[in-house]
Write a protein that holds these residues in place. Structure first.
Motif, mmCIF file in Angstrom:
data_model
loop_
_atom_site.group_PDB
_atom_site.id
_atom_site.type_symbol
_atom_site.label_atom_id
_atom_site.label_comp_id
_atom_site.label_asym_id
_atom_site.label_seq_id
_atom_site.Cartn_x
_atom_site.Cartn_y
_atom_site.Cartn_z
ATOM 1 N N TYR A 40 34.518 -14.775 -73.373
ATOM 2 C CA TYR A 40 34.024 -15.086 -74.624
ATOM 3 C C TYR A 40 32.576 -15.134 -74.304
ATOM 4 N N LEU A 41 31.736 -14.480 -75.068
ATOM 5 C CA LEU A 41 30.171 -14.748 -74.780
ATOM 6 C C LEU A 41 29.604 -15.248 -75.911
ATOM 7 N N PHE A 42 28.617 -15.969 -75.962
ATOM 8 C CA PHE A 42 28.064 -16.700 -76.815
ATOM 9 C C PHE A 42 26.479 -16.467 -76.836
ATOM 10 N N GLY A 66 29.008 -18.891 -72.609
ATOM 11 C CA GLY A 66 30.428 -18.509 -73.254
ATOM 12 C C GLY A 66 31.199 -19.224 -72.300
ATOM 13 N N GLY A 99 32.174 -19.178 -67.191
ATOM 14 C CA GLY A 99 31.500 -18.349 -68.264
ATOM 15 C C GLY A 99 30.114 -18.798 -68.374
ATOM 16 N N GLY A 133 28.865 -23.647 -73.862
ATOM 17 C CA GLY A 133 29.387 -22.379 -73.822
ATOM 18 C C GLY A 133 30.808 -22.625 -73.977
ATOM 19 N N CYS A 151 33.747 -21.697 -76.784
ATOM 20 C CA CYS A 151 34.984 -20.551 -76.509
ATOM 21 C C CYS A 151 36.333 -21.332 -76.912
#
Length: 401
Positions: free
Chosen positions: A218-220, A227, A244, A197, A201
């Motif tokens: 930042y989101l994944f 993230g 994150g 993650g 980012c």
């Protein structure tokens, strides 16, 4: 929350930092003349000239065409040399492998991908062995021209095995397997390992279009959700390198679990599809899959993920007043856009008293974000300014000769 503009120093003892600063600004702006770099950095015109010459001699910069039509000598913009460095990025995921060759400006020169049931040390090494030489051939680069091999993978791969139907015994092999050490014995390059993650980012920050905002979430969305966090214009990895990791965040009033990972993860959609057709469910991880075949489960999952992500965003804003939220994932562009709209509409329904609503933006690298972020590690640590690092260091450490 905004950071002060990056500035350099005219002291000769900080030449290394000043060179990083110039490279950093060139990466953000694409091309700069000497006058523009002088104005942005606060360095003297002579200092910028010396830096430009040194970086050009090292092969890191290329000269553009002279810009004429102004009083005095024509200005010559400088830009990063795409062929200055090449890096390998290897993403090890719970359902997929991705291996990429990336140049100095983030172009993906070649890629190899595969879907698997679950990753083990054995199939992880086998995928690299099978694909490394063909990949370099396809990218038209040699072994000697590669600067590093960097790995992005979830930390504690042996955790949450029941959530993606992996055998506990085989996944427990990761507890004692030192992948970084094993790869260092097999390849001639430096090897680093980072959280997937955080890597994704980093790809967005370094290779994506520049954002004016200096602080963002930042989101994944992959098999699970992860993230990263950007503070003061730099990735903030945290003490364990996994800031994150949003999966454990609590989500209220959503049937199916209390955690964000229970809703905003592709494995949730996989299980929904498997209830209808197990073969169809496995196609979810193919990069060329036709996602229209995943309806109506896809629409149901997007609504569920959008609500959950909105709650998570409000929770994150209650800790730090992030200006922007970037949403990416192993999703087709059209599906990612639908997800962003679902999050927007879900935020409309939440009580935002006490927090300022952030801008929502889609990410840019989708399936390859984690592998690209892995490849970018040396660019970030050797050729850019990290204000979070500078703020932590003492002056005697910063200004080394």
């Amino acid at each position: 929350m905004r950071s002060q503009p990056l500035k350099g120093s005219n002291l000769t003892t900080v030449r290394g930092i000043n060179e990083r600063l110039v490279l950093h600004l060139l990466r953000m702006h694409g091309a700069l003349s000497k006058a523009e770099a002088t104005r942005m950095t606060g360095l003297s015109a002579n200092a910028v000239s010396v830096i430009f010459r040194a970086l050009e001699k090292e092969g890191l910069l290329l000269r553009g065409n002279p810009v004429r039509g102004r009083i005095g000598q024509p200005s010559v913009p400088m830009r990063l040399n795409p062929d200055a460095r090449y890096y390998l990025g290897y993403k090890i995921g719970r359902r997929t492998f991705d291996l990429v060759v990336v140049n100095f400006v983030g172009d993906v020169l070649a890629q190899a991908s595969a879907v698997h049931d679950y990753p083990t040390p054995a199939n992880t090494l086998q995928f690299l062995e099978d694909n490394l030489t063909p990949l370099l051939t396809s990218a038209e680069v040699t072994l000697d021209s590669i600067s590093a091999l960097n790995i992005a993978m979830p930390f504690e791969l042996w955790s949450w095995t029941s959530d993606f139907d992996a055998p506990v015994r085989e996944m427990n092999e990761w507890r004692t397997f030192d992948l970084e050490a094993e790869l260092k014995r097999r390849v001639p390059w430096p090897v680093t390992l980072q959280n997937d993650g955080t890597a994704a980012c980093r790809a967005e920050l370094i290779f994506g279009p520049p954002l004016e905002e200096q602080d963002f979430v930042y989101l994944f969305l992959g098999t699970f959700i992860g993230g990263g966090i950007v503070l003061n214009g730099g990735v903030f990895p945290g003490r364990r390198g996994s800031s994150g990791g949003f999966g454990p965040m609590r989500v209220p009033d959503e049937p199916g679990g209390e955690r964000l990972v229970d809703h905003a993860s592709l494995v949730v959609l996989e299980h929904m599809l498997a209830a209808r057709d197990a073969q169809l469910a496995r196609q979810l991880y193919n990069q060329d899959a036709d996602w229209s075949r995943f309806e109506p489960e896809l629409s149901q999952w997007l609504a569920r993920a959008g609500r959950s992500l909105a709650h998570a965003i409000v929770s994150a804003l209650s800790v730090i007043d992030f200006e922007t939220v970037v949403i990416d994932g192993a999703l087709p562009v059209a599906v990612r856009s639908r997800l962003v709209r679902k999050v927007e509409s879900s935020l409309d329904e939440l009580d935002l008293q006490g927090v300022e609503r952030p801008a929502l933006r889609p990410g840019h690298f989708s399936y390859l974000a984690r592998a690209m972020g892995a490849a970018s590690y040396q660019i970030s640590t050797e050729y850019m300014i990290d204000q979070n690092t500078l703020l932590r260091e003492t002056p005697t450490t910063i200004f080394k000769t």
